[in-house]
Scaffold this motif. Structure first.
Motif, PDB file in Angstrom:
ATOM      1  N   GLY A 150      56.448  32.239  33.742  1.00  0.00           N
ATOM      2  CA  GLY A 150      56.279  33.678  33.882  1.00  0.00           C
ATOM      3  C   GLY A 150      56.891  34.485  32.752  1.00  0.00           C
ATOM      4  N   THR A 151      57.889  33.916  32.074  1.00  0.00           N
ATOM      5  CA  THR A 151      58.497  34.626  30.949  1.00  0.00           C
ATOM      6  C   THR A 151      57.684  34.479  29.661  1.00  0.00           C
ATOM      7  OG1 THR A 151      59.864  32.734  30.208  1.00  0.00           O
ATOM      8  CG2 THR A 151      60.788  34.177  31.923  1.00  0.00           C
ATOM      9  N   ASP A 152      56.693  33.606  29.670  1.00  0.00           N
ATOM     10  CA  ASP A 152      55.914  33.336  28.459  1.00  0.00           C
ATOM     11  C   ASP A 152      54.437  33.162  28.820  1.00  0.00           C
ATOM     12  OD1 ASP A 152      55.548  32.690  25.668  1.00  0.00           O
ATOM     13  OD2 ASP A 152      55.455  30.570  26.238  1.00  0.00           O
ATOM     14  N   PRO A 153      53.804  34.189  29.382  1.00  0.00           N
ATOM     15  CA  PRO A 153      52.452  34.022  29.918  1.00  0.00           C
ATOM     16  C   PRO A 153      51.397  33.729  28.863  1.00  0.00           C
ATOM     17  CG  PRO A 153      53.088  36.336  29.918  1.00  0.00           C
ATOM     18  CD  PRO A 153      54.321  35.555  29.584  1.00  0.00           C
ATOM     19  N   HIS A 154      51.638  34.122  27.615  1.00  0.00           N
ATOM     20  CA  HIS A 154      50.629  33.938  26.569  1.00  0.00           C
ATOM     21  C   HIS A 154      50.952  32.787  25.621  1.00  0.00           C
ATOM     22  CE1 HIS A 154      48.887  37.581  28.085  1.00  0.00           C
ATOM     23  NE2 HIS A 154      49.964  38.283  27.798  1.00  0.00           N
ATOM     24  N   GLY A 155      51.968  31.992  25.950  1.00  0.00           N
ATOM     25  CA  GLY A 155      52.268  30.813  25.154  1.00  0.00           C
ATOM     26  C   GLY A 155      52.844  31.105  23.788  1.00  0.00           C
ATOM     27  N   ALA A 156      53.509  32.245  23.628  1.00  0.00           N
ATOM     28  CA  ALA A 156      54.101  32.564  22.325  1.00  0.00           C
ATOM     29  C   ALA A 156      55.303  31.675  22.039  1.00  0.00           C
ATOM     30  CB  ALA A 156      54.515  34.038  22.290  1.00  0.00           C
ATOM     31  N   ARG A 157      56.122  31.421  23.064  1.00  0.00           N
ATOM     32  CA  ARG A 157      57.303  30.572  22.893  1.00  0.00           C
ATOM     33  C   ARG A 157      56.952  29.106  23.055  1.00  0.00           C
ATOM     34  NH1 ARG A 157      62.961  30.962  26.480  1.00  0.00           N
ATOM     35  NH2 ARG A 157      64.063  29.267  25.370  1.00  0.00           N
ATOM     36  N   TRP A 158      56.128  28.806  24.050  1.00  0.00           N
ATOM     37  CA  TRP A 158      55.754  27.425  24.351  1.00  0.00           C
ATOM     38  C   TRP A 158      54.228  27.313  24.356  1.00  0.00           C
ATOM     39  CZ3 TRP A 158      59.228  29.332  28.503  1.00  0.00           C
ATOM     40  CH2 TRP A 158      60.585  29.070  28.224  1.00  0.00           C
ATOM     41  N   PRO A 159      53.609  27.087  23.213  1.00  0.00           N
ATOM     42  CA  PRO A 159      52.145  26.940  23.171  1.00  0.00           C
ATOM     43  C   PRO A 159      51.690  25.830  24.117  1.00  0.00           C
ATOM     44  CG  PRO A 159      53.044  27.108  20.946  1.00  0.00           C
ATOM     45  CD  PRO A 159      54.218  26.942  21.871  1.00  0.00           C
ATOM     46  N   ARG A 160      50.650  26.105  24.888  1.00  0.00           N
ATOM     47  CA  ARG A 160      50.153  25.127  25.858  1.00  0.00           C
ATOM     48  C   ARG A 160      48.712  25.469  26.206  1.00  0.00           C
ATOM     49  NH1 ARG A 160      53.765  28.806  27.919  1.00  0.00           N
ATOM     50  NH2 ARG A 160      53.376  29.738  29.973  1.00  0.00           N
ATOM     51  N   SER A 161      47.987  24.468  26.663  1.00  0.00           N
ATOM     52  CA  SER A 161      46.569  24.678  26.946  1.00  0.00           C
ATOM     53  C   SER A 161      46.352  25.506  28.203  1.00  0.00           C
ATOM     54  CB  SER A 161      45.847  23.331  27.071  1.00  0.00           C
ATOM     55  OG  SER A 161      46.430  22.541  28.087  1.00  0.00           O
ATOM     56  N   LYS A 162      47.282  25.424  29.159  1.00  0.00           N
ATOM     57  CA  LYS A 162      47.190  26.216  30.388  1.00  0.00           C
ATOM     58  C   LYS A 162      48.521  26.915  30.634  1.00  0.00           C
ATOM     59  CE  LYS A 162      45.760  22.477  32.587  1.00  0.00           C
ATOM     60  NZ  LYS A 162      45.341  21.559  33.666  1.00  0.00           N
ATOM     61  N   ALA A 163      48.461  28.213  30.938  1.00  0.00           N
ATOM     62  CA  ALA A 163      49.703  28.961  31.195  1.00  0.00           C
ATOM     63  C   ALA A 163      50.451  28.370  32.380  1.00  0.00           C
ATOM     64  CB  ALA A 163      49.380  30.434  31.450  1.00  0.00           C
ATOM     65  N   HIS A 164      49.718  27.975  33.417  1.00  0.00           N
ATOM     66  CA  HIS A 164      50.286  27.343  34.606  1.00  0.00           C
ATOM     67  C   HIS A 164      49.498  26.067  34.875  1.00  0.00           C
ATOM     68  CE1 HIS A 164      52.370  31.134  35.435  1.00  0.00           C
ATOM     69  NE2 HIS A 164      51.216  31.735  35.251  1.00  0.00           N
ATOM     70  N   ASP A 165      50.156  25.092  35.448  1.00  0.00           N
ATOM     71  CA  ASP A 165      49.495  23.835  35.782  1.00  0.00           C
ATOM     72  C   ASP A 165      49.930  23.425  37.183  1.00  0.00           C
ATOM     73  OD1 ASP A 165      47.945  21.605  35.540  1.00  0.00           O
ATOM     74  OD2 ASP A 165      49.147  20.641  33.975  1.00  0.00           O
ATOM     75  N   ASP A 166      49.076  22.660  37.870  1.00  0.00           N
ATOM     76  CA  ASP A 166      49.516  22.068  39.131  1.00  0.00           C
ATOM     77  C   ASP A 166      50.809  21.290  38.877  1.00  0.00           C
ATOM     78  OD1 ASP A 166      47.109  23.015  40.144  1.00  0.00           O
ATOM     79  OD2 ASP A 166      46.109  21.080  39.953  1.00  0.00           O
ATOM     80  N   ALA A 167      51.747  21.404  39.787  1.00  0.00           N
ATOM     81  CA  ALA A 167      53.052  20.753  39.602  1.00  0.00           C
ATOM     82  C   ALA A 167      53.392  19.945  40.850  1.00  0.00           C
ATOM     83  CB  ALA A 167      54.135  21.796  39.337  1.00  0.00           C
ATOM     84  N   THR A 168      53.732  18.673  40.642  1.00  0.00           N
ATOM     85  CA  THR A 168      54.051  17.781  41.758  1.00  0.00           C
ATOM     86  C   THR A 168      55.284  16.956  41.426  1.00  0.00           C
ATOM     87  OG1 THR A 168      51.743  17.643  42.446  1.00  0.00           O
ATOM     88  CG2 THR A 168      53.205  15.875  43.180  1.00  0.00           C
ATOM     89  N   VAL A 169      56.194  16.860  42.410  1.00  0.00           N
ATOM     90  CA  VAL A 169      57.433  16.107  42.254  1.00  0.00           C
ATOM     91  C   VAL A 169      57.673  15.281  43.508  1.00  0.00           C
ATOM     92  CG1 VAL A 169      59.911  16.214  41.789  1.00  0.00           C
ATOM     93  CG2 VAL A 169      58.419  18.064  40.986  1.00  0.00           C
ATOM     94  N   ALA A 170      58.001  14.002  43.330  1.00  0.00           N
ATOM     95  CA  ALA A 170      58.491  13.167  44.427  1.00  0.00           C
ATOM     96  C   ALA A 170      59.870  12.656  44.022  1.00  0.00           C
ATOM     97  CB  ALA A 170      57.543  12.007  44.706  1.00  0.00           C
ATOM     98  N   TYR A 171      60.848  12.835  44.895  1.00  0.00           N
ATOM     99  CA  TYR A 171      62.223  12.391  44.617  1.00  0.00           C
ATOM    100  C   TYR A 171      62.617  11.400  45.691  1.00  0.00           C
ATOM    101  CZ  TYR A 171      67.251  12.550  43.721  1.00  0.00           C
ATOM    102  OH  TYR A 171      68.559  12.218  43.420  1.00  0.00           O
ATOM    103  N   TRP A 172      62.877  10.174  45.265  1.00  0.00           N
ATOM    104  CA  TRP A 172      63.178   9.072  46.181  1.00  0.00           C
ATOM    105  C   TRP A 172      64.603   8.625  45.932  1.00  0.00           C
ATOM    106  CZ3 TRP A 172      59.920   3.907  46.310  1.00  0.00           C
ATOM    107  CH2 TRP A 172      60.162   3.242  47.532  1.00  0.00           C
ATOM    108  N   ARG A 173      65.474   8.921  46.883  1.00  0.00           N
ATOM    109  CA  ARG A 173      66.871   8.504  46.801  1.00  0.00           C
ATOM    110  C   ARG A 173      67.003   7.172  47.528  1.00  0.00           C
ATOM    111  NH1 ARG A 173      72.244   8.936  48.203  1.00  0.00           N
ATOM    112  NH2 ARG A 173      73.564   9.987  46.660  1.00  0.00           N
ATOM    113  N   LEU A 174      67.373   6.113  46.806  1.00  0.00           N
ATOM    114  CA  LEU A 174      67.386   4.771  47.373  1.00  0.00           C
ATOM    115  C   LEU A 174      68.699   4.446  48.080  1.00  0.00           C
ATOM    116  CD1 LEU A 174      65.646   2.988  44.392  1.00  0.00           C
ATOM    117  CD2 LEU A 174      64.608   3.835  46.495  1.00  0.00           C
TER     118      LEU A 174
END
Length: 273
Positions: free
Chosen positions: A249-273
């Motif tokens: 949200g702080t870089d919606p146009h990719g000026a700081r972090w150039p990227r192909s999509k401003a937002h992407d699907d995000a998925t995290v799995a955290y498995w504590r053994l």
């Protein structure tokens, strides 16, 4: 032992193309390769359909099978291909595809498979820094094709036009030697996955991340892998995604972090053994 996960679509008008699921002893995370809407795919099905079918097949096999992970991935790719081979052109270079993360626990070992640019992080008992496993072949190909794309404001009409050209060029390197490999319709991709294992008792916790979640570290540089694990341990996967969204949200146009999509699907799995 505990397993927590979170997934969030890139935007309200989008379909989540990621997949996450688990059995008592295995975790699957898939990141569907979304394309610009105008790109031809040769398939009547969506990327989200593909990841759900492939993920469900993998979970079913992991629940009852102890074959090598690459063999199970190859079998699952063939299974899903059979579901739409009569209605779709599976030889089309744009046919639906996905990155793959598989993790399976046995009494003696933690077996893993990584295909394309999702990230597996292992928090080891014996080292201060975690073990980070990622397949960099897609990134290596993309880096040579995205110079003009990264020079344009994300979301602009020029950026969208260049993204279309970028994806078309990228697909010419898909699932071939010297290029990169993803799960699609060719089971040979499974033979080209990165695989390995570590002793089960050597690992404290694991994180499986689609690139929409790992970008806090590997694209934005706002945290180390150690810090990412601390976020997951103390605040949970949803907080990690929240921090990604805040940064985006702080870089919606990719000026700081150039990227192909401003937002992407995000998925995290955290498995504590």
């Amino acid at each position: 032992m505990s397993l927590t996960f979170a997934t969030e679509v890139a935007g309200p008008d989008r379909e989540n193309e990621d997949f996450v699921g688990a059995t008592p002893d295995a975790v699957v995370v898939l990141d569907g390769a979304g394309h610009p809407a105008r790109l031809q795919t040769g398939c009547v099905h969506s990327v989200a359909w593909y990841t759900r079918m492939l993920g469900s097949s993998l979970l079913g096999m992991l629940a009852v099978n102890d074959r090598p992970l690459a063999d199970m991935l190859a079998e699952s790719i063939k299974t899903v291909a059979s579901l739409h081979s009569s209605s779709c052109d599976l030889a089309h270079p744009g046919s639906p595809s996905a990155t793959v993360l598989l993790l399976r626990r046995t009494p003696d070992s933690l077996d893993w498979l990584v295909l394309a640019d999702s990230v597996l992080v292992l928090d080891m008992h014996t080292t201060a820094e975690p073990m980070v496993i990622s397949d960099n072949r897609l990134e290596s190909v993309a880096d040579g094709l995205r110079t003009r794309l990264d020079s344009l404001p994300t979301g602009s009409s020029d950026h969208e036009q260049e993204r279309y050209a970028f994806v078309e060029a990228l697909l010419r390197h898909r699932n071939r030697d010297g290029g990169y490999w993803v799960a699609s319709a060719d089971p040979q991709a499974a033979e080209n996955a990165l695989t390995g294992s570590v002793p089960t008792d050597a690992v404290r916790a694991t994180a499986l991340l689609s690139d929409g979640a790992s970008r806090l570290v590997d694209l934005f540089g706002l945290a180390s892998w150690r810090r990412l694990l601390d976020i997951l341990e103390n605040e949970g996967p949803a907080e990690l995604i929240n921090q990604v969204r805040t940064a985006e949200g702080t870089d919606p146009h990719g000026a700081r972090w150039p990227r192909s999509k401003a937002h992407d699907d995000a998925t995290v799995a955290y498995w504590r053994l």
